[in-house]
Scaffold this active site. Structure first.
Site, mmCIF file in Angstrom:
data_model
loop_
_atom_site.group_PDB
_atom_site.id
_atom_site.type_symbol
_atom_site.label_atom_id
_atom_site.label_comp_id
_atom_site.label_asym_id
_atom_site.label_seq_id
_atom_site.Cartn_x
_atom_site.Cartn_y
_atom_site.Cartn_z
ATOM 1 N N TYR A 198 54.564 -34.981 75.970
ATOM 2 C CA TYR A 198 53.170 -34.551 76.152
ATOM 3 C C TYR A 198 53.068 -33.530 77.291
ATOM 4 C CZ TYR A 198 52.315 -38.853 73.431
ATOM 5 O OH TYR A 198 52.320 -39.833 72.478
ATOM 6 N N LYS B 42 37.981 -42.183 70.658
ATOM 7 C CA LYS B 42 37.302 -43.380 71.111
ATOM 8 C C LYS B 42 38.308 -44.525 71.097
ATOM 9 C CE LYS B 42 37.260 -45.756 67.900
ATOM 10 N NZ LYS B 42 38.268 -46.321 66.980
#
Ligand SMILES: NC(=O)c1ccc[n+]([C@@H]2O[C@H](COP(=O)([O-])OP(=O)(O)OC[C@H]3O[C@@H](n4cnc5c(N)ncnc54)[C@H](OP(=O)(O)O)[C@@H]3O)[C@@H](O)[C@H]2O)c1
Length: 316
Positions: free
Chosen positions: A54, A93
């Site tokens: 990442y 979410k």
């Protein structure tokens, strides 16, 4: 806009399927903890770059907007990484594990003048605007209360059952009934009554939440990771009621009168997958130099997160 995906799991495929059909989006990069997984995903969806970490994605100066689809437990860390490297962020979410993390990320986005948006798709979909307009037009008179539920059989899904991945029904599916209630009722939550059935690992398998609002309205909500539910939202008024078929992806809105006669059906427009609306809203907000999307402002994300904290504190 150069678009990147961080954490190419299940939902990231849906997002890729969506953005490949949007001319506003350039499918630029994908990052996984494994280079091989990133490469497979990039080939499948025609993304230009694949990264095996990442950090490499965050360090790529070309990346503009990053969609983060890791487990809830890691949203804070991954969003912080991207914001610190000057990237706009669309974050899945539940936004974070708690309100304190959400506050920190929002402050960071504001300080860096970057967009930070919560990927709660039901806030951005046209069906919601249709529903709000019907309510504002008074089609069921004065609205007093609502019920909403969402449940799927998810007890074999790793990120749902593990406490270290911030599993549980509330943070995953429970956010939809809660958002449904908070989109409909805007006054302060005065009282919360809640109960949950916990797994032996300590995550909630199902829960009920009753919210009483300061203006006297009430929302009765249920979510579950143990069973399939009908996904209905029903809004009650003194002139009739409205059924929303599927609060997680509105398919139809049905209006009933005081004799319980179905008087009108309202359909939602054709969509790609439904995820396009949040992406398009982010792009628009970025172009306008905003740090939040109007459909899900930071204050609403915080309102949800504080509620999730309070609900869980009542189970302890
Ligand atoms: N908006 C919606 O309709 C919707 C629907 C489903 C899910 N979601 C949300 O999207 C997020 C991801 O859900 P998902 O169903 O796509 O999950 P998933 O299939 O498990 O994918 C999550 C990905 O996160 C990465 N990851 C990073 N750290 C990890 C860790 N410690 N353990 C496990 N995976 C890790 C993994 O990718 P790499 O290892 O390859 O990097 C994994 O593939 C959640 O926040 C969920 O609530 C939203």
């Amino acid at each position: 806009m150069k678009f990147a995906i961080l954490a190419p799991g299940k939902i990231a495929h849906m997002m890729a399927k969506t953005v490949t059909q949007l001319e506003e989006v350039e499918c630029y990069a994908v990052a996984s903890r494994s280079y091989d997984r990133a490469e497979v995903f990039a080939k499948q969806w025609n993304f230009e770059k694949a990264y095996g970490s990442y950090e490499e994605l965050a360090e790529d100066p070309e990346v503009e907007l990053v969609y983060i689809a890791s487990p809830h437990s890691h949203h804070y860390e991954h969003a912080k990484l991207c914001l610190e490297h000057g990237k706009h962020v669309l974050l899945e979410k539940a936004f974070t594990v708690n309100a304190a993390q959400a506050e920190e990320l929002i402050a960071l986005a504001k300080e860096k003048k970057l967009l930070l948006a919560e990927a709660i798709w039901t806030r951005y979909m046209p069906g919601r605007k249709l529903l709000d307009d019907l309510l504002a037009d008074g089609v069921i008179g004065n609205v007093t209360s609502l019920t909403a539920n969402l449940g799927y059989v998810l007890t074999n899904v790793e990120r749902m059952i593990k406490p270290e991945l911030a599993g549980g029904a509330l943070l995953d599916v429970g956010v939809y009934p809660i958002n449904f209630a908070l989109m409909t009722f805007h006054s302060e939550v005065a009282e919360i009554d809640t109960t949950a059935v916990m797994s032996d690992k300590g995550v909630d398998l199902m829960n009920s939440v009753t919210l009483t609002f300061a203006d006297g309205k009430m929302a009765v909500l249920h979510s579950s990771m143990q069973s399939l539910t009908d996904r209905e939202g029903v809004i009650f008024g003194d002139q009739g009621y409205i059924e929303v078929q599927n609060i997680n992806n509105c398919e139809e809105i049905r209006i009933y009168d005081l004799d319980r006669n179905l008087v009108r059906r309202v359909n939602v427009p054709e969509q790609i997958t439904g995820y396009e609306y949040e992406v398009l809203s982010c792009i628009k907000a970025i172009r306008e130099g905003k740090s939040e999307c109007p459909e899900m402002p930071h204050e609403e994300t915080l309102r949800v997160m504080r509620l999730l904290d309070e609900i869980r504190s009542k189970w302890a």
